[in-house]
Design an enzyme around this catalytic site. Structure first.
Site, PDB file in Angstrom:
ATOM      1  N   LYS B  61      41.729  47.054   6.488  1.00 13.04           N
ATOM      2  CA  LYS B  61      41.140  46.594   7.758  1.00 13.04           C
ATOM      3  C   LYS B  61      40.332  47.731   8.357  1.00 13.04           C
ATOM      4  O   LYS B  61      40.779  48.888   8.333  1.00 13.04           O
ATOM      5  CB  LYS B  61      42.275  46.177   8.696  1.00 13.04           C
ATOM      6  CG  LYS B  61      41.849  45.522   9.998  1.00 13.04           C
ATOM      7  CD  LYS B  61      43.095  45.156  10.816  1.00 13.04           C
ATOM      8  CE  LYS B  61      42.742  44.466  12.117  1.00 13.04           C
ATOM      9  NZ  LYS B  61      43.943  44.121  12.896  1.00 13.04           N
ATOM     10  N   SER B 136      43.822  39.530  14.487  1.00 16.01           N
ATOM     11  CA  SER B 136      42.548  40.206  14.284  1.00 16.01           C
ATOM     12  C   SER B 136      42.333  40.656  12.832  1.00 16.01           C
ATOM     13  O   SER B 136      41.215  41.041  12.486  1.00 16.01           O
ATOM     14  CB  SER B 136      42.484  41.424  15.208  1.00 16.01           C
ATOM     15  OG  SER B 136      43.505  42.337  14.883  1.00 16.01           O
ATOM     16  N   SER B 160      48.630  40.137  14.832  1.00 16.05           N
ATOM     17  CA  SER B 160      47.334  40.239  14.141  1.00 16.05           C
ATOM     18  C   SER B 160      47.403  40.202  12.618  1.00 16.05           C
ATOM     19  O   SER B 160      46.385  40.060  11.966  1.00 16.05           O
ATOM     20  CB  SER B 160      46.629  41.534  14.553  1.00 16.05           C
ATOM     21  OG  SER B 160      46.380  41.526  15.915  1.00 16.05           O
TER      22      SER B 160
END
Ligand SMILES: [Zn+2]
EC number: 6.3.5.7
Lengths: 472, 462
Positions: B61, B136, B160
């Site tokens: 990420k 996210s 997330s």
């Protein structure tokens, strides 16, 4: 008249080798932006790691200031913007500082005053902004330096008190070896809060003065500010809470910003650092690093070694000097003799050579030996001064220098008698005058004899033999 | 090494496989946009350490630092930033032999539930391109679901990892707070977030976690992993009354309960009255921390800076105005508001007290149940834009996932069923350090229900 209240906030750079929260060098004077890393530059994703050595120094200072030591010290974020502060918040302490509720006794003139300490807390320093023409440059070397802030209660009254406090405090941190106390280089900085009010009416509206980079400026600025506020009170004007800067060129304080426009720091617990709980071992190390503090040392120099207050003041000013002094006395030298040497001839030589007592060739053993040589009558005080010069030049022991240079006192009355005979022959008229009763001329003859002996003749022997020969 | 791992370890060691792999990724990427940066060549031919993950590619990420890769956090503010260092978690995986092939898309600075808040790219759900991948860590979830990597790192601040895992039909682990070092994870809400794993199956999730964890001298909040070794017998199942679960999620939830019963677990119905307070407490604490964490982006040392500024304050104002998206600005403002002096007791301090109450509420069940089960999100993946759920509804829907972040316990999202062609997951939560209990339950459920593969997923591309 009015009553004035002064409180100080003193920041000191701890002499830890690395920064507060990363492994970068905490060193003054390096080339700009060379002691930086992702952590102290606040790069995305980095975390602070606590410098335990610096925290230990903080506990040491808190202990020396008789504070209650925190069994669990916490860190908070203090949010404000300054271009040279990488994270735009400063890791500081608020709810549980290293220490609080302490006090320190200081001497102001002939009196001893107790100043209460509000708290001692640990934080990180910001970098430095350098203005060059229409550009501003940033040096982050200093960003993240371990910093200790000591906050006093408003117990000081006039500028002289504040000056005395700063001097005592500076001496104390130097004794503890946690800060070099250099205000010019910024390793010690001071802000002051001052308010005045009618007698007995309590604290007045507080004005903060920043930018005080010497203890002399602290005195001048505070006395100026007390005067300014008194005039305003006289004129029935309202004193507003504000921050002022001391302008050392104009000898006056000038407004910097109003308090109401000031920052809301929005303190909250630093989630990246767990509270620090000193272990028994940690606290023992703090105890072991504690030394006799200057105030106590001065008292002991007076009571234990018979020094006067002024003499003790000079000796205890630097820890190394006081240690040196006691070392000499322990080696058998007379305390007042040691004081005299240190405060005059040694001091002069140090000034001339630009050396410090710590780094010069004179050791406590050498000074004690030098004094012993005088006591034993081996050399005169005058020769001793020459020997001292040689110690500085050649880095040798005094007795070795005396041997090599033939700097030995002549105390044999026969040998001295011969020199006196020659001097008397040359100065027949003076001898006659003395015989006629003008005893004041005796000193002249002594001087001549000393000169003729190259300063080696023992003065007491010269005195007695001369008396015998001239007056019979 | 399993066949699955063997397949993956060939990607970077065999030239023809690499070529086929790049073709495969290229086709998918056009449709789903999971990566912000993709470069499998960077480590080809390099000597890799012998380790349990040798040669296995993975994605990270883009709010987690990997040296010489970008670290954009999905923000214009950091669009050009290249990281000068590597996060400890990534470094640990590299030591185990795994290889970073790219950085995945996310909601800007991890703030959002859809990855629609990324300023740098759009990510679609591989199951239905009209829908979001979740957030996210949406890029990581989409990349794993599409078979572009066998696992990817995400970060979980309020769900997330688990929510996009549920939306995309993959496994998503949020470890115990502190067990995986946060060094290198761009801070959003420090006291809540942790780096975790999104993966194709339980086994690799576990392997990655084991390789990644460990106390780190660079993170003073990191902890040694200290599990009890206890096996799971009783599962506490949250009563299906809180929040309004969509019919799909409700059905999926019931299906999982049946499977667990069938597997011989003792089930215990639990309730958590504090659930109603989870979202307000979470947003108060998260935004407070975010307001300080994001203060460093001022255009002075790195990142976006305006072309001209009169003074430092203007420089900072312009950088933030131009560099931050609306959601980020909103949260910074909220955080600044709840921390302002005189109002802390009303908001921040109160939220911390609620946090303690939530912990007590959750922990009282651990004497009776070995793990707790609850939904991940009230709905399956929603559509892009605000038609299905507006941003406020999305925040309210975080109640099930945020609980684990507020209390710091580990939680795992496990694929449960497909509902109308969309995956739905279920989540398990355990006491601190008891990740292994989560893997036990997950492995058992995996036998019953294989994590599905999105249409177009190829198990063999060579
Ligand atoms: Zn550094």
């Amino acid at each position: 008249m009015y009553q004035s209240f002064i409180g100080l906030e003193i920041h000191i750079h701890l002499t830890a080798e690395t920064k507060a929260f990363c492994g970068c060098n905490a060193r003054y004077g390096d080339e700009e932006n060379t002691n930086i890393c992702p952590v102290c530059m606040g790069f995305p994703g980095v975390l602070p790691t606590l410098n335990e050595k610096a925290i230990q120094m903080s506990y040491l200072v808190a202990k020396a200031l008789n504070c209650k030591l925190s069994p669990k010290t916490r860190f908070e974020r203090k949010n404000y913007f300054y271009p040279d502060m990488p994270k735009n918040y400063q890791i500081s302490q608020f709810t549980d500082p290293v220490g609080r509720d302490g006090h320190i006794d200081i001497e102001i003139g002939d009196t001893i005053k107790r100043v209460r300490i509000h708290d001692v807390h640990f934080e990180e320093d910001a970098g430095k902004m350098i203005h060059a023409g229409d550009m501003s440059l940033l040096d982050y070397n200093r960003a993240g330096y371990p910093l200790l802030e000591v906050v006093t209660e408003p117990d000081l009254v006039v500028g002289e008190d504040a000056e005395a406090f700063l001097k005592s405090f500076r001496r104390m941190v130097r004794y503890l070896g946690v800060c070099d106390g250099n205000m010019e280089e910024g390793s010690m900085r001071c802000d002051a809060n001052v308010s005045i009010n009618l007698q007995g009416a309590g604290l007045g509206e507080k004005v903060e003065i920043k930018n005080l980079n010497s203890s002399r400026f602290v005195r001048k600025a505070l006395n100026y500010e007390i005067g300014r506020q008194s005039e305003m009170m006289d004129a029935h004007k309202v004193i507003i809470q504000e921050t002022r800067l001391w302008n050392e060129n104009r000898d006056q304080s000038e407004p910097m910003r109003r308090k109401e426009a000031a920052n809301d720091y929005r303190y909250f617990p630093e989630p990246d650092l767990p509270p620090f709980m000193p272990s028994a071992e940690f606290l023992k190390e703090v105890d072991d690093s504690m030394c006799e503090l200057p105030f106590a040392r001065k008292q002991r120099l007076m009571s234990g070694h018979g020094l006067s207050s002024d003499q003790a003041e000079y000796i205890h000013d630097e820890k190394y000097r006081a240690d040196f002094f006691e070392h000499c006395v322990f080696a058998g030298a007379d305390a007042v003799q040691v004081y005299s040497w240190l405060s005059s001839d040694v001091k002069k030589l140090l000034n001339r050579t630009g050396l410090t007592l710590e780094k010069c060739p004179l050791t406590a053993e050498r000074l004690a030996k030098l004094i012993a040589l005088i006591e034993e009558g081996q050399i005169s005080g005058k020769i001793a001064k020459t020997v001292l010069d040689y110690i500085f030049e050649e880095d040798k022991d005094p007795d070795k220098i005396c041997d090599e240079k033939g700097l030995v006192q002549i105390s044999d009355p026969g040998a001295i008698g011969k020199i006196i005979d020659e001097v008397m022959l040359k100065n027949g008229d003076v001898v006659q005058a003395i015989k006629d009763g003008d005893l004041r001329q005796m000193g002249f003859l002594v001087g001549q004899v000393m000169q003729a002996s190259g300063g080696k003749a023992a003065p007491q022997v010269v005195q007695s033999v001369l008396k015998e020969k001239v007056l019979g | 090494m399993s066949d699955f791992e063997k397949k993956w370890s060939a990607v970077l060691s065999q030239a023809p496989v690499l070529k086929a792999y790049k073709n495969y990724v290229g086709t998918w990427e056009k449709k789903i946009g999971s990566f912000l940066e993709f470069d499998p060549n960077r480590n080809v031919g390099k000597e890799l350490p012998e380790g349990p993950l040798k040669g296995i590619p993975f994605a990270v990420k883009d709010n987690i630092a990997v040296k010489n890769f970008k670290l954009t956090c999905g923000s214009k503010m950091l669009e050009q930033l290249v990281s000068p260092y590597t996060a400890t978690a990534v470094e640990n995986l590299q030591k185990a032999g795994a290889v970073v092939v790219g950085k995945t898309n996310l909601d800007e600075f991890g703030m959002g539930s859809s990855t629609d808040n990324s300023a740098l790219g759009k990510t679609n759900n591989p199951w239905d391109l009209e829908r979001v991948a979740g957030g996210s860590s949406g890029g990581s979830a989409a990349a794993v679901a599409a078979g572009l990597v066998p696992f990817a790192l995400g970060s979980d601040t309020g769900g997330s990892i688990r929510q996009p895992a549920s939306f995309c039909g993959v496994y998503g682990l949020k470890p115990t707070y502190g067990v995986v070092s946060r060094y290198g994870l761009t801070a959003y809400a420090s006291s809540l977030e942790v780096i975790g794993v999104l993966a194709r199956n339980t086994e690799i999730t576990k392997k990655v976690f084991e390789s990644m964890k460990g106390q780190d001298p660079m993170d003073h909040t990191s902890l040694d992993h200290n599990p009890s070794g206890k096996s799971v017998k009783t599962i506490g199942v949250l009563k299906n009354t809180h929040g309004a679960l969509s019919p799909e999620v409700s059905a999926s939830y019931e299906a999982t309960i049946k499977r667990l019963e069938k597997a011989g677990y003792k089930l215990l119905e639990i309730d958590l009255p504090t659930l109603d307070y989870v979202v307000p407490a979470y947003y108060t604490i998260a935004t407070a921390e975010a307001s300080a964490n994001l203060a460093r982006y001022n255009g002075i040392r790195y990142g976006h800076a305006p072309l001209f500024a009169e003074n430092p304050t203007e420089l900072m104002k312009k950088s933030r105005h131009e560099g931050f998206g609306d959601e980020v600005k909103l949260r910074i403002l909220l955080g600044t508001y709840v921390l302002r002096s005189g109002f802390q007791d009303q908001y921040y301090v109160r939220a911390q007290k609620i946090r303690t109450a939530i912990r007590q509420d959750v922990e009282r069940w651990y004497s009776k149940a070995d793990v707790l089960m609850m939904p991940v999100f009230p709905t399956p993946a929603f559509r892009h834009g605000s038609t299905d759920m507006d941003p406020f509804q999305q925040k309210q829907a975080d109640l099930y996932t945020c609980t684990a972040n507020l209390v710091g316990h580990p939680a795992l999202s496990v694929p449960s069923t497909l509902e109308n062609g969309l995956p739905v997951g279920v989540q398990f939560m355990a006491p601190p350090f008891e990740e292994d209990r989560l893997f036990q339950v997950s492995a058992l459920l995996e036998k019953e229900f294989q994590a599905p593969e999105a249409p177009g997923y190829l198990t063999d591309w060579s």
